[in-house]
Each structure stands twice: as structure tokens, then as C-alpha cells.
Design a protein around this motif. Structure first.
Motif, PDB file in Angstrom:
ATOM      1  N   ASN A  72      84.516  16.210 -84.857  1.00 56.51           N
ATOM      2  CA  ASN A  72      85.905  15.965 -85.245  1.00 56.51           C
ATOM      3  C   ASN A  72      86.936  16.518 -84.269  1.00 56.51           C
ATOM      4  N   GLY A  73      86.498  17.364 -83.347  1.00 60.06           N
ATOM      5  CA  GLY A  73      87.450  17.938 -82.403  1.00 60.06           C
ATOM      6  C   GLY A  73      88.424  18.890 -83.069  1.00 60.06           C
ATOM      7  N   ALA A  74      89.573  19.096 -82.425  1.00 61.37           N
ATOM      8  CA  ALA A  74      90.609  19.990 -82.951  1.00 61.37           C
ATOM      9  C   ALA A  74      91.895  19.184 -83.153  1.00 61.37           C
ATOM     10  N   PRO A  75      92.754  19.626 -84.106  1.00 62.75           N
ATOM     11  CA  PRO A  75      92.628  20.810 -84.964  1.00 62.75           C
ATOM     12  C   PRO A  75      91.602  20.599 -86.067  1.00 62.75           C
ATOM     13  N   ILE A  76      91.128  21.715 -86.623  1.00 65.30           N
ATOM     14  CA  ILE A  76      90.127  21.642 -87.678  1.00 65.30           C
ATOM     15  C   ILE A  76      90.274  22.862 -88.575  1.00 65.30           C
ATOM     16  N   ARG A  77      89.994  22.679 -89.847  1.00 63.01           N
ATOM     17  CA  ARG A  77      90.048  23.787 -90.807  1.00 63.01           C
ATOM     18  C   ARG A  77      88.972  23.528 -91.845  1.00 63.01           C
ATOM     19  N   ILE A  78      87.855  24.283 -91.780  1.00 59.67           N
ATOM     20  CA  ILE A  78      86.707  24.033 -92.655  1.00 59.67           C
ATOM     21  C   ILE A  78      86.119  25.345 -93.157  1.00 59.67           C
ATOM     22  N   ILE A  79      85.387  25.235 -94.280  1.00 64.17           N
ATOM     23  CA  ILE A  79      84.464  26.290 -94.676  1.00 64.17           C
ATOM     24  C   ILE A  79      83.074  25.675 -94.704  1.00 64.17           C
ATOM     25  N   CYS A  80      82.052  26.519 -94.475  1.00 57.17           N
ATOM     26  CA  CYS A  80      80.675  26.046 -94.395  1.00 57.17           C
ATOM     27  C   CYS A  80      79.796  26.887 -95.317  1.00 57.17           C
ATOM     28  N   PRO A  81      79.686  26.511 -96.596  1.00 58.46           N
ATOM     29  CA  PRO A  81      78.790  27.239 -97.493  1.00 58.46           C
ATOM     30  C   PRO A  81      77.370  26.711 -97.390  1.00 58.46           C
ATOM     31  N   GLY A  82      76.390  27.573 -97.665  1.00 62.90           N
ATOM     32  CA  GLY A  82      75.012  27.097 -97.653  1.00 62.90           C
ATOM     33  C   GLY A  82      74.002  28.217 -97.557  1.00 62.90           C
ATOM     34  N   ARG A  83      72.722  27.819 -97.660  1.00 57.88           N
ATOM     35  CA  ARG A  83      71.629  28.786 -97.576  1.00 57.88           C
ATOM     36  C   ARG A  83      71.348  29.146 -96.128  1.00 57.88           C
ATOM     37  N   VAL A  84      71.015  30.423 -95.908  1.00 59.02           N
ATOM     38  CA  VAL A  84      70.621  30.900 -94.584  1.00 59.02           C
ATOM     39  C   VAL A  84      69.400  31.807 -94.746  1.00 59.02           C
ATOM     40  N   TYR A  85      68.723  32.089 -93.634  1.00 60.99           N
ATOM     41  CA  TYR A  85      67.421  32.751 -93.704  1.00 60.99           C
ATOM     42  C   TYR A  85      67.296  33.837 -92.637  1.00 60.99           C
ATOM     43  N   ARG A  86      66.896  35.021 -93.078  1.00 57.62           N
ATOM     44  CA  ARG A  86      66.630  36.127 -92.151  1.00 57.62           C
ATOM     45  C   ARG A  86      65.472  36.956 -92.698  1.00 57.62           C
ATOM     46  N   ALA A  87      64.725  37.592 -91.820  1.00 59.74           N
ATOM     47  CA  ALA A  87      63.533  38.343 -92.220  1.00 59.74           C
ATOM     48  C   ALA A  87      63.922  39.729 -92.725  1.00 59.74           C
ATOM     49  N   ASP A  88      64.527  39.776 -93.911  1.00 59.05           N
ATOM     50  CA  ASP A  88      64.942  41.024 -94.554  1.00 59.05           C
ATOM     51  C   ASP A  88      64.609  40.953 -96.028  1.00 59.05           C
ATOM     52  N   TYR A  89      64.277  42.115 -96.627  1.00 52.75           N
ATOM     53  CA  TYR A  89      64.052  42.128 -98.073  1.00 52.75           C
ATOM     54  C   TYR A  89      64.216  43.538 -98.620  1.00 52.75           C
ATOM     55  N   ASP A  90      65.337  43.781 -99.295  1.00 47.82           N
ATOM     56  CA  ASP A  90      65.573  45.051 -99.986  1.00 47.82           C
ATOM     57  C   ASP A  90      66.663  44.818-101.023  1.00 47.82           C
ATOM     58  N   GLN A  91      67.274  45.894-101.520  1.00 48.07           N
ATOM     59  CA  GLN A  91      68.233  45.750-102.614  1.00 48.07           C
ATOM     60  C   GLN A  91      69.449  44.914-102.232  1.00 48.07           C
ATOM     61  N   THR A  92      69.800  44.908-100.960  1.00 47.15           N
ATOM     62  CA  THR A  92      70.988  44.168-100.524  1.00 47.15           C
ATOM     63  C   THR A  92      70.666  43.059 -99.516  1.00 47.15           C
ATOM     64  N   HIS A  93      69.382  42.772 -99.307  1.00 42.90           N
ATOM     65  CA  HIS A  93      68.991  41.702 -98.381  1.00 42.90           C
ATOM     66  C   HIS A  93      67.812  40.932 -98.966  1.00 42.90           C
ATOM     67  N   THR A  94      67.832  39.623 -98.775  1.00 39.03           N
ATOM     68  CA  THR A  94      66.701  38.776 -99.161  1.00 39.03           C
ATOM     69  C   THR A  94      66.420  37.797 -98.028  1.00 39.03           C
ATOM     70  N   PRO A  95      65.175  37.301 -97.909  1.00 38.38           N
ATOM     71  CA  PRO A  95      64.854  36.368 -96.810  1.00 38.38           C
ATOM     72  C   PRO A  95      65.688  35.100 -96.837  1.00 38.38           C
ATOM     73  N   MET A  96      66.076  34.662 -98.023  1.00 37.87           N
ATOM     74  CA  MET A  96      66.978  33.526 -98.147  1.00 37.87           C
ATOM     75  C   MET A  96      68.187  33.987 -98.937  1.00 37.87           C
ATOM     76  N   PHE A  97      69.368  33.720 -98.421  1.00 37.08           N
ATOM     77  CA  PHE A  97      70.576  34.072 -99.169  1.00 37.08           C
ATOM     78  C   PHE A  97      71.636  33.011 -98.892  1.00 37.08           C
ATOM     79  N   ASN A  98      72.789  33.182 -99.494  1.00 41.61           N
ATOM     80  CA  ASN A  98      73.847  32.168 -99.403  1.00 41.61           C
ATOM     81  C   ASN A  98      75.066  32.743 -98.690  1.00 41.61           C
ATOM     82  N   GLN A  99      75.659  31.954 -97.860  1.00 42.89           N
ATOM     83  CA  GLN A  99      76.761  32.418 -97.022  1.00 42.89           C
ATOM     84  C   GLN A  99      77.848  31.348 -96.985  1.00 42.89           C
ATOM     85  N   VAL A 100      79.078  31.791 -96.766  1.00 44.67           N
ATOM     86  CA  VAL A 100      80.147  30.848 -96.486  1.00 44.67           C
ATOM     87  C   VAL A 100      80.885  31.332 -95.249  1.00 44.67           C
ATOM     88  N   GLU A 101      81.069  30.443 -94.304  1.00 46.24           N
ATOM     89  CA  GLU A 101      81.829  30.762 -93.095  1.00 46.24           C
ATOM     90  C   GLU A 101      83.068  29.890 -93.059  1.00 46.24           C
TER      91      GLU A 101
END
Length: 354
Positions: free
Chosen positions: A185-214
Motif C-alpha cells: 500500500n505504500g505511504a501514508p499508512i496507519r495500521i495495527i497488526c494483531p495475531g499469534r506469534v511464537y517464541r521458545a519461552d515458557y514460564d509464568q509470563t511467557h508461552t511458546p505461542m502468544f498474541n501480540q498487536v503492533e
């Protein structure tokens, strides 16, 4: 012929059930039934005899079939009447309660976030969860030696021996969606990007799959001041109270300058309260989009600039609704999760309320 008629009409009248009716049908008008056999004899008769016997046999067959159908219907009605006498239902009794379905907390918060940013003019963009190494790292100015590119932190897809395609990963953030959106789409642009993301972490505040919005906003005169206003408006709408933010200098490969963002909070009797007190809680990373990222997305950094930020949806859901352990979103007893269920479309907006 009159004898056949009397015989079968009498037998049909005395039939006690549908099985008896079927037996009589076979005996009378089945392929080898008495009436069917007599109809076969028509071919041996003279034309004059056929003119008399043919219509009479057809009339007899029709009368027997009608009697069979009528008796079958009468038996069915009698069976229904008997069933209605033996079974009953009090229709005045209230119905049993049915558990209402509810929206999962993560889905609810994603709807809330999307509604708030929509009020500020941000569109929602989506992209693939399996990304090429280029979109996930290179286009975002993440160098080859960066720890995030190590297999201990990132899930790489398997490649067979001799497969020379570029490496692919389960995306570690939704930033690749920003690159794809800028390319398309080029510029100008104004978006948010919600969705699942994945990292090799697992504890009380981290999981291998979690949800993020940028979030991403690119224009010709966007500054860090716009970023601060946007985030404060978002947090104030999301938490339902005026929320101050504090920016601390940091470093991210894809933004320059970069900042960690804290929100104002306090702890009262072990309960977190956002928007008041003297405490601060780190919630997200942000900054001005690095010129190399703009170039990778085919946008001229001499003409355009903008900000980006990223926050964990799971984490802000925990903060707002008092959920103590991130892992509870994925492996907890459903009865526990129902405590945090929500009715559809209960989403806040910048203009107040649910």
C-alpha cells in the motif's frame, strides 16, 4: 371376484398391526397374490371376457389397496393416541437453564484493542504465521548475529536435505505484517497488526505461542509526540482511566530512536491499579521506524517517517482482568476460564464506556 373382495376386506378390517397389513398386501396384490394371478389370466380370455373381467379386477385391486392404506393410517393414528396417553409433557413448566456461550478473554481484548484503534483511524492488517527469514528478520534490520535468530529462541520450519529455499520460521512478532502492508500500500499508512506469534519461552509470563498487536503510522511529519499521544489515548480508553506514560531510552533494531514505555500504576492491598499512584509498569516497546526498514518496504525514508509499537495482548488482558498466570489462557480448566468470559461486542471506545 366378490368372494375375494369380501375375504380381503374382512381380513383387513381385523388386522391388528402393520405387519399383518403387509402380509395381506402380499397375499392379495403382491406379485404372486391372488388378485395379481387372476389378472395374469386376462391374456387367456376372449376379447369379450377381457372387457368385463379387466375393469372389474382393476377396480378390485384399487379397492383392496385403498382399504390397506386406510387401515394402515388408522393403526398409526391408534398407536399415536396410545403414545400420547402414556407420554405427557407439561408445557407450562419453565425450560431448563442453558449456559450461554462467552468470548475467550484473548478474543475479547483483541476486539477491544481493534475498536479503540479504529476510532483513531487505524485499519487492521493480517499476514501469514509462517514467514520467510527475510520478512521476519532481514527486512526489519535484525542482523544475522542477533540472538532472536538463534534456534534456541525461534522456531524454524523443517527443511529436507537439498531444499535450498530460504529459511522459514513461525513468526516471532507481527512486524512482518507491517512490511507486507507497506509493500502493498505504500505511504501514508496507519495500521495495527494483531495475531499469534511464537517464541521458545515458557514460564509464568511467557508461552511458546502468544498474541501480540503492533501498530504502525507512516506520514511526512509524524514524531515521537504523536506516538506518545496515541499510546496514552489507547491506554486511557482500554483501562477506563486517564493513564500517563513514561518513555525510557532503549534499543530495537527496527526503530531509531527506540523507547520502552511504562504506564502509571499503584499497588493497593496486592491489587494493581492503573492510572494512579507513583509506580510505573513496563508494557511495550516502541520507537520511530528505522530508515532501513522503510527502504526494505520500498518507502523513501527521505520523504516519509513514522512510529511503530508492539504490545502483548495476553499481557494487557492479565493486567486489566487480574489474571495471574499467562499459561492459564491455554492450559487452564475451562470452568476457571469461564469466570473471565465476556458477552459479544462489549468493547470500549475512545468515546467512553462499554
Amino acid at each position: 371376484m366378490d368372494d375375494l373382495k369380501s375375504k380381503y376386506l374382512s381380513l383387513i378390517a381385523d388386522a391388528a398391526d402393520e405387519a399383518a397389513i403387509e402380509d395381506l398386501r402380499v397375499q392379495a396384490v403382491g406379485k404372486k397374490g391372488e388378485i395379481s394371478l387372476q389378472m395374469r389370466e386376462l391374456g387367456k380370455m376372449t376379447p369379450e371376457e377381457r372387457q368385463t373381467a379387466g375393469p372389474a379386477l382393476n377396480a378390485l385391486k384399487d379397492e383392496i389397496n385403498s382399504a390397506l392404506s386406510a387401515k394402515k393410517a388408522a393403526l398409526a393414528d391408534a398407536a399415536l393416541d396410545e403414545r400420547l396417553r402414556s407420554e405427557w409433557l407439561d408445557v407450562t413448566l419453565p425450560a431448563r437453564d442453558r449456559r450461554e456461550g462467552s468470548i475467550h478473554p484473548i478474543s475479547q481484548v483483541t476486539e477491544e484493542v481493534s475498536a479503540i484503534f479504529a476510532d483513531m483511524g487505524f485499519a487492521v492488517a493480517e499476514g501469514p504465521q509462517i514467514e520467510s527469514d527475510w520478512y521476519n528478520f532481514d527486512a526489519l534490520n535484525i542482523p544475522g548475529h542477533h540472538p532472536a535468530r538463534a534456534e534456541m529462541d525461534t522456531f524454524y520450519t523443517h527443511r529436507a536435505e537439498g531444499d535450498n529455499r530460504p529459511p522459514h520460521v513461525l513468526r516471532t512478532h507481527t512486524s512482518p505484517v507491517q512490511i507486507r502492508s507497506m509493500e502493498a500500500n505504500g505511504a501514508p499508512i496507519r495500521i495495527i497488526c494483531p495475531g499469534r506469534v511464537y517464541r521458545a519461552d515458557y514460564d509464568q509470563t511467557h508461552t511458546p505461542m502468544f498474541n501480540q498487536v503492533e501498530g504502525l503510522a507512516i506520514d511526512k511529519d509524524i514524531s515521537m509526540a504523536n506516538l506518545k499521544w496515541t499510546l496514552e489515548e489507547f491506554f486511557s480508553a482500554y483501562f477506563g482511566a486517564r493513564v500517563k506514560t513514561r518513555f525510557r531510552a532503549s534499543h530495537f533494531p527496527f526503530t531509531e530512536p527506540s523507547a520502552e514505555v511504562d504506564i502509571q500504576c499503584s499497588w493497593v492491598d496486592g491489587q494493581l491499579k492503573v492510572g494512579e499512584g507513583d509506580g510505573w509498569l513496563e508494557v511495550l516497546g516502541s520507537g520511530m521506524v528505522h530508515p532501513k526498514v522503510l527502504q526494505a518496504a520500498k518507502i523513501d525514508p527521505d520523504q516519509w517517517q513514522g512510529f511503530a509499537f508492539g504490545v502483548g495482548i495476553d499481557r494487557i488482558a492479565m493486567l486489566k482482568y487480574g489474571i495471574p498466570d499467562l499459561r492459564a489462557f491455554f492450559d487452564s480448566d475451562l470452568r476457571w476460564l469461564r469466570h473471565y468470559g465476556f458477552s459479544a461486542l462489549q468493547v470500549p471506545t475512545l468515546h467512553g464506556g462499554l
